[in-house]
Structure formats: structure tokens, C-alpha cells
Design an enzyme around this catalytic site. Structure first.
Site, PDB file in Angstrom:
ATOM      1  N   ASP A   5      -9.908  10.013  -5.376  1.00 44.51           N
ATOM      2  CA  ASP A   5      -8.701   9.264  -5.022  1.00 44.51           C
ATOM      3  C   ASP A   5      -9.007   8.437  -3.778  1.00 44.51           C
ATOM      4  O   ASP A   5      -9.981   8.702  -3.063  1.00 44.51           O
ATOM      5  CB  ASP A   5      -7.530  10.225  -4.766  1.00 44.51           C
ATOM      6  CG  ASP A   5      -6.180   9.568  -5.072  1.00 44.51           C
ATOM      7  OD1 ASP A   5      -6.128   8.333  -5.251  1.00 44.51           O
ATOM      8  OD2 ASP A   5      -5.170  10.301  -5.129  1.00 44.51           O
ATOM      9  N   ASP A   6      -8.166   7.418  -3.535  1.00 42.27           N
ATOM     10  CA  ASP A   6      -8.401   6.581  -2.356  1.00 42.27           C
ATOM     11  C   ASP A   6      -8.138   7.350  -1.066  1.00 42.27           C
ATOM     12  O   ASP A   6      -8.849   7.198  -0.078  1.00 42.27           O
ATOM     13  CB  ASP A   6      -7.571   5.278  -2.419  1.00 42.27           C
ATOM     14  CG  ASP A   6      -6.091   5.505  -2.723  1.00 42.27           C
ATOM     15  OD1 ASP A   6      -5.662   6.657  -2.891  1.00 42.27           O
ATOM     16  OD2 ASP A   6      -5.360   4.498  -2.795  1.00 42.27           O
ATOM     17  N   ASP A  62      -2.812  12.216   1.834  1.00 39.17           N
ATOM     18  CA  ASP A  62      -1.843  12.048   2.931  1.00 39.17           C
ATOM     19  C   ASP A  62      -1.162  13.393   3.194  1.00 39.17           C
ATOM     20  O   ASP A  62      -1.663  14.207   3.965  1.00 39.17           O
ATOM     21  CB  ASP A  62      -0.844  10.949   2.527  1.00 39.17           C
ATOM     22  CG  ASP A  62       0.123  10.571   3.622  1.00 39.17           C
ATOM     23  OD1 ASP A  62       0.499  11.447   4.416  1.00 39.17           O
ATOM     24  OD2 ASP A  62       0.541   9.396   3.698  1.00 39.17           O
TER      25      ASP A  62
HETATM   26  O1  LIG Z   1      -1.313  13.143  -0.288  1.00 35.57           O
HETATM   27  P1  LIG Z   1      -0.101  12.491  -0.848  1.00 35.57           P
HETATM   28  O2  LIG Z   1       1.039  12.460   0.146  1.00 35.57           O
HETATM   29  O3  LIG Z   1       0.340  13.057  -2.170  1.00 35.57           O
HETATM   30  O4  LIG Z   1      -0.432  10.933  -1.078  1.00 35.57           O
HETATM   31  C1  LIG Z   1      -1.631  10.462  -1.615  1.00 35.57           C
HETATM   32  C2  LIG Z   1      -1.417   9.711  -2.901  1.00 35.57           C
HETATM   33  O5  LIG Z   1      -0.504   8.626  -2.696  1.00 35.57           O
HETATM   34  C3  LIG Z   1      -1.064   7.420  -3.201  1.00 35.57           C
HETATM   35  O6  LIG Z   1      -0.818   7.255  -4.581  1.00 35.57           O
HETATM   36  P2  LIG Z   1       0.574   6.722  -5.149  1.00 35.57           P
HETATM   37  O7  LIG Z   1       1.359   7.877  -5.684  1.00 35.57           O
HETATM   38  O8  LIG Z   1       1.249   5.886  -4.112  1.00 35.57           O
HETATM   39  O9  LIG Z   1       0.221   5.836  -6.396  1.00 35.57           O
HETATM   40  P3  LIG Z   1      -0.890   4.740  -6.671  1.00 35.57           P
HETATM   41  O10 LIG Z   1      -2.217   5.421  -6.490  1.00 35.57           O
HETATM   42  O11 LIG Z   1      -0.612   4.366  -8.084  1.00 35.57           O
HETATM   43  O12 LIG Z   1      -0.694   3.612  -5.706  1.00 35.57           O
HETATM   44  C4  LIG Z   1      -2.555   7.618  -3.006  1.00 35.57           C
HETATM   45  O13 LIG Z   1      -3.287   6.782  -3.900  1.00 35.57           O
HETATM   46  C5  LIG Z   1      -2.735   9.074  -3.340  1.00 35.57           C
HETATM   47  O14 LIG Z   1      -2.915   9.279  -4.728  1.00 35.57           O
HETATM   48  N1  LIG Z   2      -1.497   2.534   0.499  1.00 36.63           N
HETATM   49  C1  LIG Z   2      -1.173   3.778   0.904  1.00 36.63           C
HETATM   50  N2  LIG Z   2      -0.668   4.658   0.023  1.00 36.63           N
HETATM   51  C2  LIG Z   2      -0.359   5.894   0.501  1.00 36.63           C
HETATM   52  N3  LIG Z   2       0.164   6.962  -0.142  1.00 36.63           N
HETATM   53  C3  LIG Z   2       0.302   7.955   0.763  1.00 36.63           C
HETATM   54  N4  LIG Z   2      -0.106   7.564   1.976  1.00 36.63           N
HETATM   55  C4  LIG Z   2      -0.529   6.278   1.840  1.00 36.63           C
HETATM   56  C5  LIG Z   2      -1.078   5.319   2.752  1.00 36.63           C
HETATM   57  O1  LIG Z   2      -1.278   5.569   3.946  1.00 36.63           O
HETATM   58  N5  LIG Z   2      -1.373   4.088   2.225  1.00 36.63           N
HETATM   59 MG   LIG Z   3      -2.595   7.384  -5.848  1.00 35.17          MG
END
Ligand SMILES: O=P(O)(O)OC[C@H]1O[C@H](OP(=O)(O)OP(=O)(O)O)[C@H](O)[C@@H]1O
Ligand SMILES: Nc1nc2[nH]cnc2c(=O)[nH]1
Ligand SMILES: [Mg+2]
Length: 165
Positions: free
Chosen positions: A98-99, A102
Site C-alpha cells: 500500500d502507499d 495512517d
Molecule cells: O491506515 P488507514 O487510516 O486505514 O489509512 C490508510 C489507507 O488510506 C488510503 O486509502 P483510501 O481508503 O483513501 O483509498 P485509495 O487508496 O483508493 O485512495 C491509503 O491508500 C491507505 O490504503
Molecule cells: N493521500 C492520503 N491518503 C491518506 N489516507 C490516510 N491517510 C492519508 C494521507 O496522509 N494521504
Molecule cells: Mg488506499
């Protein structure tokens, strides 16, 4: 109220460099059967990792958790986790990418689904860090990371003007 008071913009170049650094770290810990990207944020890191590590078996876990906050300024608020697509098995021999992590809620969910996978992210905040096996850069909990795919080039107001001088 959003818990994020700092903005951390990440360029394509910086993201690429960090993803390559993560590839180095993961190569040392292989061999790997394949990679599972957590969509959507894990897709670009997954593409870079696969290229660097010569991995051809790629799958996805499709999960949604964050939605636009009420201010509409691009910072997000977490809602219910919604798994749209999972994968078979326990994840043994696979990298889960994952990127970022958080709060760790997404990480906890995917770890529950694939307990034997190796969970890797580019960025980690303190609350989620204990759930990640390998990450590259730590940022503070009150920082919102802005990825290059969420930004565009635009005019920047000179600092003096921002202070009203
Ligand atoms: O540790 P956490 O608080 O759970 O947050 C982390 C997740 O939040 C973001 O995804 P998001 O659900 O925004 O979707 P996306 O990847 O489709 O942008 C990010 O890419 C992680 O997958
Ligand atoms: N782009 C982005 N997505 C998130 N999802 C949870 N935390 C983050 C953050 O810091 N940046
Ligand atoms: Mg995500």
C-alpha cells in the site's frame, strides 16, 4: 474536525525513489511468489516494485475507507471499511503493498484477511507503524500526505504575500 494540520506533497520523482528503496529492502527478504496491491493507493507502488523485482504475478485487494471531508479541501475523513474484492489463501510468500499506513485500520483489515503476507508501505504514520513489516519513510500523525496522482502544477503565492506584506 480534521486531525491533519500539516501538508506533505510528494513528487513523482520522490515517490519513484522511495519505491525503488522499498524494492531493495524487499529483494533482500525474498524470494516472493507475487504481489498484492491494496487499491487504489497501492497500485503505483506495486507497478514500480514489480518492475524492479521482476515479479509477474500481481493481484489486488480492493478496499475503500476514506471520503472527502466536509471542507472539500482534499483532506479526507475515514468511514466504514468496504472490501469490494479479496484474494484466496493466507498470503504466504506474497508482498502486500500500500502507499501508506495512517491509523492502521486498513492494515489491520488486510492482515486479518492475509495473515501470512508481508505488509509493506512507502510511508508510515506512528499509529499504523506497528502493523507494517517494511516501510521507507515515517511522517507525523498530523501530516496529510499528498501523492503526485492527486496533484497538478499550479501557481504558488510568494511567501511574503501569504503573510500579507
Ligand atoms: O491506515 P488507514 O487510516 O486505514 O489509512 C490508510 C489507507 O488510506 C488510503 O486509502 P483510501 O481508503 O483513501 O483509498 P485509495 O487508496 O483508493 O485512495 C491509503 O491508500 C491507505 O490504503
Ligand atoms: N493521500 C492520503 N491518503 C491518506 N489516507 C490516510 N491517510 C492519508 C494521507 O496522509 N494521504
Ligand atoms: Mg488506499
Amino acid at each position: 474536525m480534521t486531525p491533519y494540520s500539516k501538508d506533505f506533497p510528494v513528487s513523482w520523482e520522490e515517490l519513484h525513489r522511495n519505491a525503488r528503496a522499498l524494492s531493495w529492502r524487499l529483494l533482500e527478504q525474498g524470494p516472493w511468489k507475487g504481489i498484492i496491491a491494496i487499491t487504489r493507493g497501492g497500485l503505483v507502488p506495486a507497478a514500480i516494485l514489480c518492475r524492479e523485482m521482476d515479479i509477474r504475478l500481481i493481484d489486488t485487494i480492493c478496499i475503500v475507507s476514506y471520503g472527502e471531508d466536509e471542507k472539500g479541501n482534499g483532506a479526507m475523513k475515514q468511514g466504514e471499511l468496504n472490501v469490494l474484492k479479496g484474494v484466496e489463501g493466507d498470503g504466504e510468500g506474497f508482498i502486500l503493498i500500500d502507499d501508506l499506513v495512517d491509523t492502521g485500520r486498513t492494515a489491520a483489515k488486510v492482515r486479518e484477511m492475509l495473515p501470512k503476507a508481508h505488509f509493506a508501505t512507502i510511508y508510515a504514520k506512528p499509529a499504523g507503524k506497528p502493523l507494517v513489516d517494511t516501510f521507507i519513510t515515517e511522517v507525523s500523525q498530523d501530516t496529510w500526505i499528498r501523492f503526485p496522482w492527486d496533484m497538478e502544477y499550479t501557481f504558488s503565492t510568494p511567501l511574503a504575500d501569504r503573510q500579507g506584506k
